[in-house]
Every structure is written in C-alpha cells, then in structure tokens.
Design a protein around this motif. Structure first.
Motif, PDB file in Angstrom:
ATOM      1  N   ARG A 569      45.411  43.241  36.273  1.00  0.00           N
ATOM      2  CA  ARG A 569      44.792  44.464  35.760  1.00  0.00           C
ATOM      3  C   ARG A 569      44.361  44.315  34.295  1.00  0.00           C
ATOM      4  NH1 ARG A 569      45.436  48.711  39.296  1.00  0.00           N
ATOM      5  NH2 ARG A 569      46.998  48.426  40.935  1.00  0.00           N
ATOM      6  N   LYS A 570      44.975  43.400  33.547  1.00  0.00           N
ATOM      7  CA  LYS A 570      44.628  43.252  32.132  1.00  0.00           C
ATOM      8  C   LYS A 570      43.457  42.296  31.923  1.00  0.00           C
ATOM      9  CE  LYS A 570      49.259  44.245  30.320  1.00  0.00           C
ATOM     10  NZ  LYS A 570      50.433  43.699  29.591  1.00  0.00           N
ATOM     11  N   ASN A 571      43.414  41.227  32.704  1.00  0.00           N
ATOM     12  CA  ASN A 571      42.389  40.193  32.512  1.00  0.00           C
ATOM     13  C   ASN A 571      41.328  40.321  33.608  1.00  0.00           C
ATOM     14  OD1 ASN A 571      43.925  38.732  30.331  1.00  0.00           O
ATOM     15  ND2 ASN A 571      45.364  38.535  32.029  1.00  0.00           N
ATOM     16  N   ILE A 572      40.380  41.226  33.388  1.00  0.00           N
ATOM     17  CA  ILE A 572      39.404  41.520  34.433  1.00  0.00           C
ATOM     18  C   ILE A 572      38.452  40.349  34.637  1.00  0.00           C
ATOM     19  CG2 ILE A 572      37.480  43.027  35.051  1.00  0.00           C
ATOM     20  CD1 ILE A 572      38.905  45.278  33.713  1.00  0.00           C
ATOM     21  N   SER A 573      38.002  39.740  33.566  1.00  0.00           N
ATOM     22  CA  SER A 573      37.037  38.650  33.717  1.00  0.00           C
ATOM     23  C   SER A 573      37.650  37.465  34.441  1.00  0.00           C
ATOM     24  CB  SER A 573      36.529  38.222  32.331  1.00  0.00           C
ATOM     25  OG  SER A 573      37.630  37.806  31.526  1.00  0.00           O
ATOM     26  N   THR A 574      38.865  37.120  34.128  1.00  0.00           N
ATOM     27  CA  THR A 574      39.531  36.018  34.821  1.00  0.00           C
ATOM     28  C   THR A 574      39.842  36.390  36.268  1.00  0.00           C
ATOM     29  OG1 THR A 574      40.562  35.405  32.715  1.00  0.00           O
ATOM     30  CG2 THR A 574      41.473  34.426  34.713  1.00  0.00           C
ATOM     31  N   THR A 575      40.190  37.651  36.484  1.00  0.00           N
ATOM     32  CA  THR A 575      40.503  38.092  37.843  1.00  0.00           C
ATOM     33  C   THR A 575      39.301  37.954  38.753  1.00  0.00           C
ATOM     34  OG1 THR A 575      42.155  39.648  37.004  1.00  0.00           O
ATOM     35  CG2 THR A 575      41.297  40.055  39.200  1.00  0.00           C
ATOM     36  N   ARG A 576      38.111  38.274  38.240  1.00  0.00           N
ATOM     37  CA  ARG A 576      36.925  38.179  39.078  1.00  0.00           C
ATOM     38  C   ARG A 576      36.590  36.740  39.457  1.00  0.00           C
ATOM     39  NH1 ARG A 576      32.968  42.767  36.335  1.00  0.00           N
ATOM     40  NH2 ARG A 576      34.167  44.562  37.120  1.00  0.00           N
ATOM     41  N   GLU A 577      37.047  35.796  38.670  1.00  0.00           N
ATOM     42  CA  GLU A 577      36.793  34.393  38.990  1.00  0.00           C
ATOM     43  C   GLU A 577      37.708  33.888  40.106  1.00  0.00           C
ATOM     44  OE1 GLU A 577      37.204  32.225  35.411  1.00  0.00           O
ATOM     45  OE2 GLU A 577      35.553  33.242  34.361  1.00  0.00           O
ATOM     46  N   VAL A 578      38.923  34.422  40.176  1.00  0.00           N
ATOM     47  CA  VAL A 578      39.906  33.879  41.130  1.00  0.00           C
ATOM     48  C   VAL A 578      40.366  34.942  42.128  1.00  0.00           C
ATOM     49  CG1 VAL A 578      40.712  32.164  39.475  1.00  0.00           C
ATOM     50  CG2 VAL A 578      41.824  34.398  39.581  1.00  0.00           C
ATOM     51  N   SER A 579      39.704  36.082  42.206  1.00  0.00           N
ATOM     52  CA  SER A 579      40.216  37.188  43.029  1.00  0.00           C
ATOM     53  C   SER A 579      40.283  36.815  44.509  1.00  0.00           C
ATOM     54  CB  SER A 579      39.334  38.419  42.824  1.00  0.00           C
ATOM     55  OG  SER A 579      37.988  38.136  43.173  1.00  0.00           O
ATOM     56  N   VAL A 580      39.217  36.243  45.055  1.00  0.00           N
ATOM     57  CA  VAL A 580      39.211  35.910  46.483  1.00  0.00           C
ATOM     58  C   VAL A 580      40.209  34.799  46.773  1.00  0.00           C
ATOM     59  CG1 VAL A 580      37.782  35.073  48.378  1.00  0.00           C
ATOM     60  CG2 VAL A 580      36.817  36.661  46.704  1.00  0.00           C
ATOM     61  N   GLN A 581      40.276  33.789  45.894  1.00  0.00           N
ATOM     62  CA  GLN A 581      41.222  32.701  46.111  1.00  0.00           C
ATOM     63  C   GLN A 581      42.659  33.200  46.056  1.00  0.00           C
ATOM     64  OE1 GLN A 581      40.982  29.631  43.161  1.00  0.00           O
ATOM     65  NE2 GLN A 581      42.479  28.293  44.197  1.00  0.00           N
ATOM     66  N   MET A 582      42.944  34.054  45.097  1.00  0.00           N
ATOM     67  CA  MET A 582      44.309  34.576  44.976  1.00  0.00           C
ATOM     68  C   MET A 582      44.662  35.475  46.159  1.00  0.00           C
ATOM     69  SD  MET A 582      46.017  36.266  41.603  1.00  0.00           S
ATOM     70  CE  MET A 582      47.797  36.340  41.440  1.00  0.00           C
ATOM     71  N   THR A 583      43.688  36.260  46.640  1.00  0.00           N
ATOM     72  CA  THR A 583      43.937  37.084  47.819  1.00  0.00           C
ATOM     73  C   THR A 583      44.265  36.216  49.029  1.00  0.00           C
ATOM     74  OG1 THR A 583      42.420  38.748  46.964  1.00  0.00           O
ATOM     75  CG2 THR A 583      42.976  38.868  49.295  1.00  0.00           C
ATOM     76  N   LYS A 584      43.541  35.112  49.172  1.00  0.00           N
ATOM     77  CA  LYS A 584      43.806  34.200  50.286  1.00  0.00           C
ATOM     78  C   LYS A 584      45.189  33.582  50.180  1.00  0.00           C
ATOM     79  CE  LYS A 584      41.859  30.127  52.556  1.00  0.00           C
ATOM     80  NZ  LYS A 584      40.751  29.127  52.540  1.00  0.00           N
ATOM     81  N   VAL A 585      45.591  33.201  48.967  1.00  0.00           N
ATOM     82  CA  VAL A 585      46.925  32.621  48.775  1.00  0.00           C
ATOM     83  C   VAL A 585      48.006  33.636  49.110  1.00  0.00           C
ATOM     84  CG1 VAL A 585      48.516  31.730  47.023  1.00  0.00           C
ATOM     85  CG2 VAL A 585      46.145  30.927  47.096  1.00  0.00           C
ATOM     86  N   LEU A 586      47.845  34.849  48.633  1.00  0.00           N
ATOM     87  CA  LEU A 586      48.854  35.878  48.901  1.00  0.00           C
ATOM     88  C   LEU A 586      48.904  36.252  50.373  1.00  0.00           C
ATOM     89  CD1 LEU A 586      48.197  38.169  45.808  1.00  0.00           C
ATOM     90  CD2 LEU A 586      50.244  36.795  46.229  1.00  0.00           C
ATOM     91  N   LEU A 587      47.748  36.261  51.036  1.00  0.00           N
ATOM     92  CA  LEU A 587      47.720  36.640  52.442  1.00  0.00           C
ATOM     93  C   LEU A 587      48.453  35.621  53.306  1.00  0.00           C
ATOM     94  CD1 LEU A 587      46.577  38.814  54.335  1.00  0.00           C
ATOM     95  CD2 LEU A 587      44.534  37.412  54.589  1.00  0.00           C
ATOM     96  N   HIS A 588      48.396  34.335  52.957  1.00  0.00           N
ATOM     97  CA  HIS A 588      49.058  33.291  53.734  1.00  0.00           C
ATOM     98  C   HIS A 588      50.434  32.931  53.184  1.00  0.00           C
ATOM     99  CE1 HIS A 588      44.809  32.757  54.885  1.00  0.00           C
ATOM    100  NE2 HIS A 588      45.278  32.216  56.000  1.00  0.00           N
ATOM    101  N   MET A 589      50.863  33.564  52.140  1.00  0.00           N
ATOM    102  CA  MET A 589      52.128  33.206  51.507  1.00  0.00           C
ATOM    103  C   MET A 589      53.303  33.714  52.344  1.00  0.00           C
ATOM    104  SD  MET A 589      53.283  34.036  47.596  1.00  0.00           S
ATOM    105  CE  MET A 589      54.768  33.329  46.904  1.00  0.00           C
ATOM    106  N   GLU A 590      54.334  32.907  52.453  1.00  0.00           N
ATOM    107  CA  GLU A 590      55.535  33.253  53.192  1.00  0.00           C
ATOM    108  C   GLU A 590      56.708  33.415  52.233  1.00  0.00           C
ATOM    109  OE1 GLU A 590      56.241  30.302  56.104  1.00  0.00           O
ATOM    110  OE2 GLU A 590      54.423  30.729  57.260  1.00  0.00           O
TER     111      GLU A 590
END
Length: 854
Positions: A569-590
């Motif tokens: 929530r604080k680093n919006i510009s960095t979040t937009r660069e890795v948002s889809v990748q991070m969502t994919k990691v969290l979705l498959h994380m156990e």
C-alpha cells in the motif's frame, strides 16, 4: 301379568307428568308432577332395566326440564326443594343421558337465569362423579344399548365440552370447564375406571375397555392429549411397575384404541413417558400387533417427522430394543435410517434440521446394537458410513459437512475396523458434543431417590478418610514432600459433624531442606514474553517477494507475510511492477511452516494488490479462475479476494488513513498556495466570525465530504469475465456438474459485486446479465446454489432503479415473481424460503414505488 302391566303403566305416567310440566301453570300440579317423576324414576340408573326401558323416559323428562328452565315458578322454588326435585333428576339419571341433555341445553339456551341454573347443574354433575359412573358402567357392560350415532355423539360431547363451554359462556366461563381442569377431571375418571377394572379382574369378573379407549382416542384427536397424559401417564407408569394386572389392563386399553385415533394416543404416551422401560410396560407389544403403531414408531416419528427432542428418540428406540421380540424392528429401523442418511437425494432435498434428526436416530440405533448384531450388519453400516460421508462432505453447507464428519467418526468407532478409527478436524460446538454423547447409552431404570442426610454424612466421612490416608502415605514415601494446601470437603447444610478426628500434624522439615529449597518462591510470569527472532523484517517489496518465493526460514517467511500488506500500500509504483507476479506467488503458496493466521495474511495481501493495481490483478484472477491445474480451494480463494477487494474499493477513504504515495506526489506537484481559492476565503470568514456577536448558536456540523466511488469505474472488470466460461467443463473443473460448491460461491460473489455497483452506469447491464445467468439455475438440486440464486435476485432488486426495473426487465418480472412464490412456499430449505420472501418484498416495493410515481 301384574309386573308387565306395571311396566306398561310407567311410560303413561311419565308422559302425563311431562305434559303437565309443559302446559300447566299451577304450582301445586307442577310440584306433584316432579314428585311423581322422582318416584317413578328412582330406580338405580346402572341396572339393566334402567339401561333398557327407562332410558327413553329419562331423556323425555330431562328435555322437558331443560325446556322449562326459564320458567318463573322454577326460580321461586325453595333451594332445598329445587335441589331435590329438580336438580336431583339430573344427578340421579343415567350419566350419559344427563350429559347429552345438559350439553344440548347449553348450546340452545340464550344467556339468562335459566342457563346459569343449567351450568350450575352441569358443574354439580361433574363434581359428583358423573364421569366416573359413566365410564365404569360401560366397563361393566351396563351402559345403554346405543347405536353408533349415539356413541359418536356422546364421545364428541365428552371430548368437546371445554370448547362448547368456551364458545357459549365467553367471557363468563367457569373454571371447571377450562381445558386444564376438565382434562384433569377426565383423566381421573379414566384412572378410576381402570382401577376398578383391575379390582374386578382380581375378583374374577369380566370387564370391557372399549368405551374407555374410545374416550381416550377422542380426547387426543381433539388436541387435549398432553393435558390428559400429564395425569394419566405417570400413574400408569407407577402402577404397572410391579402389578401384572395393571400391565394387562394397560395393554388392553392401548389395543382397543380405534385405528383412526391411534396416532395421537401413541405419540402422546411416548411424549409423556421419559423412560423406555415405562413405555414398554404401558404399551407392551403393541408395535407387533398393530401395523399402524409399527409404522408410527418405526418410520413416521423417526424418518418423516423431525421435531421431536433427543429424549423422545431415546425412549422410542429403547422401547424397541428392550424386548427380544421387538429387536428385529430395531434392526429394521437401523437399515431404513442408513438408507436415508446415505442417500444423495435426501441430503440435497431435505432441510439441515431433518438431516441432524436422522443422524441422531442413526447414532442412537447403532449405540443399542449388541456385538453379534454389529457383526451381522458390519457391511451395511460400512456402506452407509462411506456413502453418507461422501454425500455430506460434497454439500456446500458447512453444517452438513461437519455432520458427516462427526457421524463418520462415531460409526467407525462402533464398527472397530481393525482397530482404526476415522478422525477429522472440525470446529467443536454444542451440536457435535451432543452427537458424540449419543453413542453412550443411558441407564434405562428410573432414577434413584435422593439420598438422605445420613448417607451424605457417610460419604463425607469416607472422603475425609481417603484424604487423610493419602497425606500419611505421602509423608511416608517422600520425607521431603511438602503440602501447601489440602483440598477441603464442605459438609451439607443440613447438619455438621459434632466431633471430628484431629488431622495428623505435619512433621517438621529439616533445616537444611528449608534453607536450600526454593519451593516457596513464586514463579515469574512469562506469559507475555515473546520469542526474539534473529531475522529482520524486509523493508522493500522486492525483498519481501524474494523471501516468499525462495526462503526456507520460517521466521523470515512469517515476517514477510506480516510486512507485505503495508509495503504494497505504501510503494504504489513498485507494486504495479510486481503485482501480477506477487499475486501468482501468493495464490500458489502453501502453509509449509504452519504460520499463525496464514490464510488471513495471504488474503489481505492479495486484496491490497487488487486495490492498488486493480485492472491487471483483477484480469489475472478472473482469467485464472477457469484455467486448469487449480484446486477448488484456490478457486474459492480467488472469489473471496475479488469480493473483499470490491468491498474495499466501494467504501470511501477514511479520514484517518494515510494518503497513498501517488496521491501525495500529485498534491505536492499540483498545489500552489496562490492558486488556492479557498485560502483567502477561509481567512475572511474567520475574521467575520471572530467579530460577530450571537445570542445563540445552533449545533454546526461539518458538511459531508464527497468522495468518488473507486469501484464503479472498474466494476465490469470484476463481473463480466466471470460469466465467460462457466458452461465449459474441464477435466478437473465442472462448474455445472459436480463442483456445485464453487458454483454456489460464484453466484454469491457475483450478487455481491452487483450490489456494490449500485448507482454505477454499468449496474443495469450487470443486473440483466446476472438475472439471465441465475434463471438457468433457479431449480438446482443443491441448496447452496439455490441460496446463491435467491441472493443474486435480491441484489438485482436492490441495485437496479425501479424505473429501469420496469423498462428493462418487464418481460421477466412475472416469471420471476411466480418462481419466488413457489420457492417461498415449497422449498425444503428454510434459508431459501426466507430469501424468496425478502425478494418478493423488495420486488413489490420497487413496483409500488414506480407505479405511484407521478
């Protein structure tokens, strides 16, 4: 010849007296007629002669008396004379004739002094034992040779007297005619007849209980069975405990109940008796002799009805298991319940409450089985357990899934399959504890009486002696053993012992042990201490993402999960660069390290990613929802994240929230003090307010700050991609087939997305699409899908303006209303019926508002 002529003279004399009562106005003639009637009809009403030839004379006489009840000369009679000559004719008459005539008069007479007199006679008839005499005369066979019509009329008056009195005497009804008082009086009369029957059987005389059984059945069919059995059942249970004659009489009474009135009698007796042994003594083997009783106790009360408490089920099943001849019926019940519990159709089309009821019956029946019976039924029970667990675990209702787990555990422990038992992880509550307790059979005998004071005092002495013995043994085997406190036993409040043995004194501890021992030191409270971790929480979002992808340190993974949301929530510009990748990691994380709160942390991070970089992450989630190689849990996580993100976007930003990085940057670049038109206006307003004097000033409220709805522009990206591929089955995902759990959650999520888009430009289009999607699933077999369809319909009616509802959905409204009315009336699920009623109310309000608009 003289006796025959005398009998022939009686009707003539009675007829003359009746004509005198109806036509004469001379008080002397009327009194003479009353005296003549008293002498002619003075024969004992219970005799055979009276029952045969004198019955019609009594009927004519009593009807004539009721017809002259309002005569002036009757009210002027002295009290003693009226009681002997007038009231006595009713009280000395055959009780069945008197009751019929009195109740007929109560129904025909208008409010008057004469009707009050008749009510008084009816009360005296009941208080003087008229019901006792009537029932006992029929038991002896001395009742009138009546027709079926007369018998039915008499039974109707006996059972319906409280209703008749309430209708005719309201609001001045007498206490004796209230259902509680009258039913208690009738139950006492039934017990009187049964007790006399037992005594007559001991004396070698024959009796008939047909009329008594008919009276009991008629009262129960009128709805007063609980009041009668409240008096009758405890007495029957007590008398049949040790008296074989009472048992025979009770069995014969139940066998003589008419077929059409057997159900309320048997069910009322079952509810009134709380012990299987008592029910067995009262009913006997009625379930083996009467097919309707068998159907009632083995099928209807156990499978078709589901409102009885667990104690009633224990009574019924314990009754079936109490006798060797009735145990085959217990096996039959168990097989029927196994079929019902393991049927997929039954699980889908019956309410959750009925499934819980059937589960109770199943566990109680299994707990009553013996070892050899379990061996014979092992294959059927195993098939029931496996099939039923699959049906319940496939359900979308959490309560049904937990029910299948608990019953599976209990049945596996009962079967004892090679020493293995099923174990599940589920939330414990009162319902699960109750189901587990059903496998422990309770004692069938009546509870013992409470112990007296002497027995309580004896138990106190025994407990005290055991404690003293324990203390002595402790000192004997461990010299350094120290006792700081000893448990105390409190005496009952009735009395306390006058003399007690003194407690043995504690031996003195050695000086060295006192100096060296640290037993007296209070331990330091370390409950709030936290373990210090060597890992440091990541400060940058990319470091956090790398830790979640590659790190094997549990502490670092947990710190990364806890810090990720704030970094996103604080680093919006960095979040937009890795948002889809991070969502994919969290979705498959156990959850490899059993992190505390793992699911909630993962969800909040993905919600923050969607809120921060909405369109790319939403497109990824909605696309992957219909992709291959995803589990049902992951698909449910996608829906939950989309719903939570839409809720956050639809809410205004709170005043206490810190502005985002981009908002702060834009404010700093675009703001210029000289360009702010509010700045100088605020200064001028403050000067005016400071120099203005006001006598009074009302409460001033700051104006509501208007904020844009962040969800409205992107609502279509959340909603429409979820409707694209729902009808395309895949190898691991069949939304319209077996995966109805995900289908129900999908419909709920789409209904929520539509509701959050209220007043958005795209809302009408979303409502039309959702209603078309739901229309094909309105009669789905799974109740969760039907609940979702009804919830989506409610969302459409809430989100769509009334004018748009009529213009764009006018062709579907009539069919939708008919469907909702059908669901509200006939759906087996209570939540579905409630949602259908709410939808109908919303639809009516919208239509009424639009039609009343100018």
């Amino acid at each position: 010849m003289q006796s025959v002529s005398a009998e022939a003279e009686v009707p003539l004399a009675v007829g003359r007296c009746v004509r005198t009562l109806n036509s004469s106005a001379d008080t002397g003639q009327l009194l003479s007629a009353l005296q003549t009637l008293s002498s002619l009809l003075a024969e004992e009403p219970g005799s055979a002669a009276s029952a045969g030839s004198g019955s019609s004379h009594y009927t004519r006489t009593l009807q004539a008396l009721v017809g002259r009840m309002n005569a002036e000369w009757v009210q002027k009679l002295p009290a003693a004379q009226r009681r002997d000559l007038w009231d006595g004719l009713f009280l000395r008459s055959p009780p069945e004739e008197a009751l019929l005539v009195l109740t007929d008069g109560l129904g025909t007479l208008s409010p008057s002094v004469g009707r009050d007199h008749l009510v008084h006679i009816l009360e005296e008839f009941l208080r003087s034992g008229g019901l006792d005499r009537m029932l006992w005369s029929y038991c002896q066979g001395k009742g009138p040779r009546d027709s079926p019509q007369f018998r039915e009329a008499l039974l109707g008056r006996l059972a319906g007297l409280p209703d008749l009195a309430a209708n005719r005497l309201h609001p001045h009804n007498r206490d004796l005619f209230l259902p509680e008082r009258y039913c208690a009086l009738l139950a006492t009369a039934l017990l009187y007849a049964l007790e006399n029957t037992c005594q007559a059987l001991r004396d070698g005389c024959d009796c008939s209980l047909v009329f008594v059984a008919q009276v009991l059945g008629k009262v129960c069919i009128h709805g007063n069975g609980a009041l009668v059995f409240g008096v009758l059942a405890p007495r029957l249970s007590l008398c049949t405990r040790s008296d074989v004659v009472w048992q025979r009489v009770s069995w014969k009474l139940m066998e003589n109940i008419p077929e059409g009135r057997l159900e309320p009698v048997v069910s009322g007796m079952v509810l009134a008796l709380s012990r299987p042994a008592a029910l067995s003594r009262v009913l006997g083997n009625l379930v083996l002799k009467n097919k309707k009783a068998e159907f009632l106790l083995t099928h209807k009360m156990l499978l078709l009805q589901y409102h009885y408490k667990t104690a009633v089920l224990r009574t019924i099943l314990g009754y079936l298991a109490a006798d060797r001849e009735r145990r085959p019926l217990l096996i039959q019940v168990l097989k029927s319940v196994c079929v019902a519990w393991s049927s997929p159709t039954s699980v889908r089309n019956t309410p959750v409450e009925q499934q819980l009821y059937v589960s109770r019956v199943l566990l109680l029946s299994a707990s009553l089985l013996r070892g050899e019976e379990i061996t014979l039924l092992r294959s059927e029970l195993l098939q029931c357990m496996l099939g039923g667990m699959q049906c319940h675990l496939d359900s979308g209702v959490v309560r049904l899934r937990r029910l299948g787990m608990v019953v599976g555990e209990c049945l596996s422990s009962c079967l004892n399959l090679n020493g293995t038992k099923l174990t599940f992880e589920y939330e414990q509550d009162e319902e699960t504890e109750e189901l587990r307790s059903l496998m422990t059979p309770q004692e069938e005998e009546e509870s013992d009486p409470e112990p007296d004071d002497k027995s309580v005092y004896t138990r106190y002495i025994k407990i005290r002696f055991v404690l003293m013995h324990f203390v002595i043994l402790s000192f004997t085997f461990s010299p350094t053993f120290r006792i700081n406190s000893c448990p105390e036993v409190t005496l009952p409040p009735q009395e306390a012992p006058t003399q007690m043995h003194p407690e043995p004194e504690k031996p003195a501890a050695e000086p060295d042990s006192d100096l060296d021992s640290d037993d007296d030191l209070a331990p330091y409270d370390m409950s709030c201490d936290q373990e210090v971790s060597q890992a440091m929480p990541p400060r940058y979002l990319r470091d956090c993402l790398d830790a979640l992808m590659t790190s094997d340190d549990p502490s670092l993974v947990e710190l990364s999960l806890r810090a990720a949301e704030g970094l996103v929530r604080k680093n919006i510009s960095t979040t937009r660069e890795v948002s889809v990748q991070m969502t994919k990691v969290l979705l498959h994380m156990e959850d490899k390290f059993s992190t505390l709160g793992f699911l909630s942390l993962r969800h909040t991070i993905m919600v923050a990613l969607v809120v921060t970089d909405c369109i790319p992450v939403t497109k990824y989630l909605t696309t992957e929802f219909y992709s291959l190689n995803y589990s049902l849990r992951q698909r449910l996580d996608m829906l939950e994240v989309l719903a939570m993100s839409a809720q956050e976007l639809s809410q205004p930003i709170r005043a206490g929230e810190a502005p985002t990085e981009r908002a702060t940057l834009v404010a700093n670049v675009m703001s210029y003090p000289g360009d702010d038109p509010v700045h100088w206006r605020q200064i001028v307003e403050q000067r005016i307010q400071g120099k203005t004097r006001r006598i009074s000033k009302g409460i001033t409220r700051p104006p509501t700050k208007v904020t844009a709805n962040r969800y409205a522009p992107v609502a279509g990206h959340f909603f429409f991609p979820l409707l694209q591929n729902y009808d395309r089955p895949q190898v691991t995902f069949d939304l319209l087939g077996s995966d109805h759990l995900v289908l129900g959650r999908l419909i709920h999520t789409m209904g929520l997305l539509v509701h959050l888009a209220v007043n958005a430009p795209v809302a009408p289009q979303m409502c039309r699409a959702l209603l078309d999607f739901v229309w094909a699933l309105r009669y789905h077999t799974d109740q969760m899908v039907r609940r979702g369809a009804l919830f989506a319909t409610c969302s459409v009616f809430l989100s769509m303006p009334s004018e748009s509802l009529l213009l764009e959905l006018s062709e579907q409204l009539s069919e939708t209303r008919a469907w909702l009315a059908d669901v509200a009336e006939a759906d087996p699920d209570a939540d579905c019926r409630s949602l259908a009623i709410q939808s109908l109310v919303l639809l009516e309000k919208s239509l009424k508002k639009q039609l009343e608009a100018p």
